[in-house]
Design a protein around this motif. Structure first.
Motif, PDB file in Angstrom:
ATOM      1  N   PRO A 118       6.230   2.174 -15.581  1.00 50.65           N
ATOM      2  CA  PRO A 118       6.043   0.772 -15.967  1.00 50.65           C
ATOM      3  C   PRO A 118       6.771  -0.218 -15.070  1.00 50.65           C
ATOM      4  N   THR A 119       7.827   0.239 -14.380  1.00 48.89           N
ATOM      5  CA  THR A 119       8.602  -0.660 -13.521  1.00 48.89           C
ATOM      6  C   THR A 119       8.231  -0.540 -12.046  1.00 48.89           C
ATOM      7  N   ASN A 120       7.200   0.237 -11.724  1.00 47.26           N
ATOM      8  CA  ASN A 120       6.801   0.394 -10.332  1.00 47.26           C
ATOM      9  C   ASN A 120       6.025  -0.845  -9.885  1.00 47.26           C
ATOM     10  N   PRO A 121       6.554  -1.617  -8.919  1.00 50.62           N
ATOM     11  CA  PRO A 121       5.924  -2.892  -8.551  1.00 50.62           C
ATOM     12  C   PRO A 121       4.638  -2.763  -7.749  1.00 50.62           C
ATOM     13  N   LEU A 122       4.289  -1.552  -7.295  1.00 47.73           N
ATOM     14  CA  LEU A 122       3.083  -1.380  -6.490  1.00 47.73           C
ATOM     15  C   LEU A 122       1.819  -1.316  -7.336  1.00 47.73           C
ATOM     16  N   GLY A 123       1.980  -1.032  -8.626  1.00 46.21           N
ATOM     17  CA  GLY A 123       0.809  -0.968  -9.476  1.00 46.21           C
ATOM     18  C   GLY A 123      -0.058   0.252  -9.202  1.00 46.21           C
ATOM     19  N   PRO A 124      -1.373   0.134  -9.481  1.00 46.21           N
ATOM     20  CA  PRO A 124      -2.238   1.319  -9.455  1.00 46.21           C
ATOM     21  C   PRO A 124      -2.675   1.809  -8.082  1.00 46.21           C
ATOM     22  N   ARG A 125      -2.567   0.966  -7.059  1.00 48.39           N
ATOM     23  CA  ARG A 125      -3.038   1.365  -5.735  1.00 48.39           C
ATOM     24  C   ARG A 125      -2.161   0.748  -4.653  1.00 48.39           C
ATOM     25  N   ALA A 126      -2.093   1.426  -3.513  1.00 51.98           N
ATOM     26  CA  ALA A 126      -1.449   0.862  -2.329  1.00 51.98           C
ATOM     27  C   ALA A 126      -2.228   1.297  -1.102  1.00 51.98           C
ATOM     28  N   MET A 127      -2.391   0.369  -0.173  1.00 52.50           N
ATOM     29  CA  MET A 127      -3.019   0.649   1.118  1.00 52.50           C
ATOM     30  C   MET A 127      -2.020   0.263   2.189  1.00 52.50           C
ATOM     31  N   TYR A 128      -1.688   1.206   3.061  1.00 51.61           N
ATOM     32  CA  TYR A 128      -0.580   1.093   3.996  1.00 51.61           C
ATOM     33  C   TYR A 128      -1.078   0.616   5.357  1.00 51.61           C
ATOM     34  N   LEU A 129      -0.484  -0.465   5.852  1.00 52.48           N
ATOM     35  CA  LEU A 129      -0.937  -1.084   7.089  1.00 52.48           C
ATOM     36  C   LEU A 129      -0.167  -0.557   8.294  1.00 52.48           C
ATOM     37  N   HIS A 130      -0.899  -0.046   9.266  1.00 54.25           N
ATOM     38  CA  HIS A 130      -0.310   0.471  10.499  1.00 54.25           C
ATOM     39  C   HIS A 130      -0.896  -0.290  11.688  1.00 54.25           C
ATOM     40  N   GLY A 131      -0.049  -0.557  12.677  1.00 56.67           N
ATOM     41  CA  GLY A 131      -0.474  -1.208  13.905  1.00 56.67           C
ATOM     42  C   GLY A 131      -0.188  -0.331  15.102  1.00 56.67           C
ATOM     43  N   ASP A 132      -0.178  -0.941  16.279  1.00 57.21           N
ATOM     44  CA  ASP A 132       0.066  -0.184  17.505  1.00 57.21           C
ATOM     45  C   ASP A 132       1.432   0.490  17.505  1.00 57.21           C
ATOM     46  N   GLY A 133       2.395  -0.140  16.826  1.00 60.67           N
ATOM     47  CA  GLY A 133       3.739   0.422  16.779  1.00 60.67           C
ATOM     48  C   GLY A 133       3.967   1.356  15.615  1.00 60.67           C
ATOM     49  N   GLY A 134       2.903   1.730  14.909  1.00 63.48           N
ATOM     50  CA  GLY A 134       3.046   2.603  13.755  1.00 63.48           C
ATOM     51  C   GLY A 134       3.035   1.819  12.462  1.00 63.48           C
ATOM     52  N   ASP A 135       3.741   2.320  11.474  1.00 64.49           N
ATOM     53  CA  ASP A 135       3.773   1.708  10.151  1.00 64.49           C
ATOM     54  C   ASP A 135       4.414   0.318  10.236  1.00 64.49           C
ATOM     55  N   THR A 136       3.683  -0.703   9.795  1.00 67.03           N
ATOM     56  CA  THR A 136       4.234  -2.057   9.802  1.00 67.03           C
ATOM     57  C   THR A 136       5.254  -2.267   8.691  1.00 67.03           C
ATOM     58  N   GLY A 137       5.228  -1.404   7.676  1.00 68.45           N
ATOM     59  CA  GLY A 137       6.083  -1.593   6.515  1.00 68.45           C
ATOM     60  C   GLY A 137       5.443  -2.463   5.451  1.00 68.45           C
ATOM     61  N   TYR A 138       4.251  -2.978   5.725  1.00 68.22           N
ATOM     62  CA  TYR A 138       3.572  -3.873   4.786  1.00 68.22           C
ATOM     63  C   TYR A 138       2.379  -3.169   4.154  1.00 68.22           C
ATOM     64  N   ILE A 197       0.280 -14.348  -8.430  1.00 69.58           N
ATOM     65  CA  ILE A 197      -0.911 -14.502  -7.601  1.00 69.58           C
ATOM     66  C   ILE A 197      -1.118 -15.988  -7.306  1.00 69.58           C
ATOM     67  N   GLY A 198      -1.352 -16.288  -6.025  1.00 71.59           N
ATOM     68  CA  GLY A 198      -1.497 -17.677  -5.608  1.00 71.59           C
ATOM     69  C   GLY A 198      -0.196 -18.296  -5.150  1.00 71.59           C
ATOM     70  N   LYS A 199       0.854 -17.464  -4.987  1.00 72.92           N
ATOM     71  CA  LYS A 199       2.168 -17.987  -4.616  1.00 72.92           C
ATOM     72  C   LYS A 199       2.756 -17.211  -3.438  1.00 72.92           C
ATOM     73  N   ASP A 200       3.788 -17.796  -2.830  1.00 73.91           N
ATOM     74  CA  ASP A 200       4.552 -17.145  -1.757  1.00 73.91           C
ATOM     75  C   ASP A 200       5.773 -16.501  -2.413  1.00 73.91           C
ATOM     76  N   VAL A 201       5.674 -15.231  -2.721  1.00 69.66           N
ATOM     77  CA  VAL A 201       6.700 -14.619  -3.568  1.00 69.66           C
ATOM     78  C   VAL A 201       7.202 -13.267  -3.089  1.00 69.66           C
ATOM     79  N   SER A 202       6.425 -12.564  -2.282  1.00 72.04           N
ATOM     80  CA  SER A 202       6.760 -11.178  -1.975  1.00 72.04           C
ATOM     81  C   SER A 202       7.681 -11.067  -0.768  1.00 72.04           C
ATOM     82  N   SER A 203       8.039  -9.827  -0.444  1.00 70.57           N
ATOM     83  CA  SER A 203       8.826  -9.557   0.756  1.00 70.57           C
ATOM     84  C   SER A 203       7.922  -9.302   1.959  1.00 70.57           C
ATOM     85  N   GLY A 204       6.699  -9.783   1.887  1.00 72.73           N
ATOM     86  CA  GLY A 204       5.761  -9.673   2.995  1.00 72.73           C
ATOM     87  C   GLY A 204       4.475  -8.957   2.646  1.00 72.73           C
ATOM     88  N   CYS A 205       4.511  -8.107   1.634  1.00 72.10           N
ATOM     89  CA  CYS A 205       3.306  -7.396   1.237  1.00 72.10           C
ATOM     90  C   CYS A 205       2.323  -8.342   0.541  1.00 72.10           C
TER      91      CYS A 205
END
Length: 223
Positions: free
Chosen positions: A145-165, A176-184
């Motif tokens: 219940p406290t997992n902030p990722l919810g039901p799904r996650a899609m991991y973004l990778h670029g030329d340098g590998g995992d972006t962390g986002y 939703i509709g706000k600037d609130v996250s750590s980048g994700c």
């Protein structure tokens, strides 16, 4: 089971067309945390709270829109300035979802690909987040219940590998509709489940700069 490209497109047209009219535009504003939710559902053995879209502004609902872009069909474009994620379909159309994006100082912009996908993902705070918030747990099990990722996650990778986002769900519908996250990029649980089905591994993702004077790409709903 992953859908093929034709099924993705046909499903997008049908799903977005029906989803856009479920809730009246004049829906009431939320007045308490409990009002953000409307019952529960079970997904892959995990029970989660359903979003009460009756209290969500219509513009953040999933809907089909006109969208001009040079990106090919199947590309995900995130407009951080206006808090929309577009799944480009065909004929200058897209499915649009409302999203929460990175707060000031934590934004990330650029191009990436979805390199990994996870159902009810485990959450492991990155080291820099643990430094800022040492009271955070080392990890949270998927579906907790406290997992902030919810039901799904899609991991973004670029030329340098995992972006962390990531593109992932949220426990905070009001973000939703706000600037609130750590980048994700945050999405309503129902929306991230839907997007997950439409994005095979390798899907291209473009995150547009959050610049106030950037000319937006107008669509039929916000133009």
């Amino acid at each position: 089971m992953e859908l093929n490209r034709r099924e993705l497109m046909l499903g997008a047209l049908a799903g977005a067309a029906t989803g856009a009219g479920l809730v009246p535009a004049e829906a009431a504003k939320a007045t308490s945390k409990s009002s953000w939710y409307a019952g529960t559902a079970v997904d892959n053995g995990v029970t989660f709270k359903l979003t009460n879209f009756a209290v969500i502004d219509q513009k953040w609902h999933k809907q089909m829109v006109k969208y001009k872009s040079s990106e090919p069909a199947g590309t995900v474009v995130v407009d951080t300035q206006h808090h929309f994620l577009y799944m480009i379909i065909e004929n200058q159309t897209a499915i649009r979802y409302g999203v929460g994006v990175g707060r000031d100082g934590f934004q990330w912009f650029g191009r990436a690909n979805i390199d990994r996908k996870s159902l009810w993902p485990k959450w492991t705070p990155p080291p820099e987040m643990l430094l800022r918030q040492p009271d955070l747990p080392a990890s949270v099990a998927g579906g907790a219940p406290t997992n902030p990722l919810g039901p799904r996650a899609m991991y973004l990778h670029g030329d340098g590998g995992d972006t962390g986002y990531r593109l992932h769900g949220t426990l905070e519908p009001g973000s939703i509709g706000k600037d609130v996250s750590s980048g994700c990029i945050r999405m309503f649980p129902e929306h991230v489940i839907d997007l997950y089905q439409r994005c095979p591994i390798g899907t291209a993702v473009q995150v547009l700069p959050h610049i106030a004077d950037r000319m937006p790409q107008l669509d039929a709903q916000n133009g």
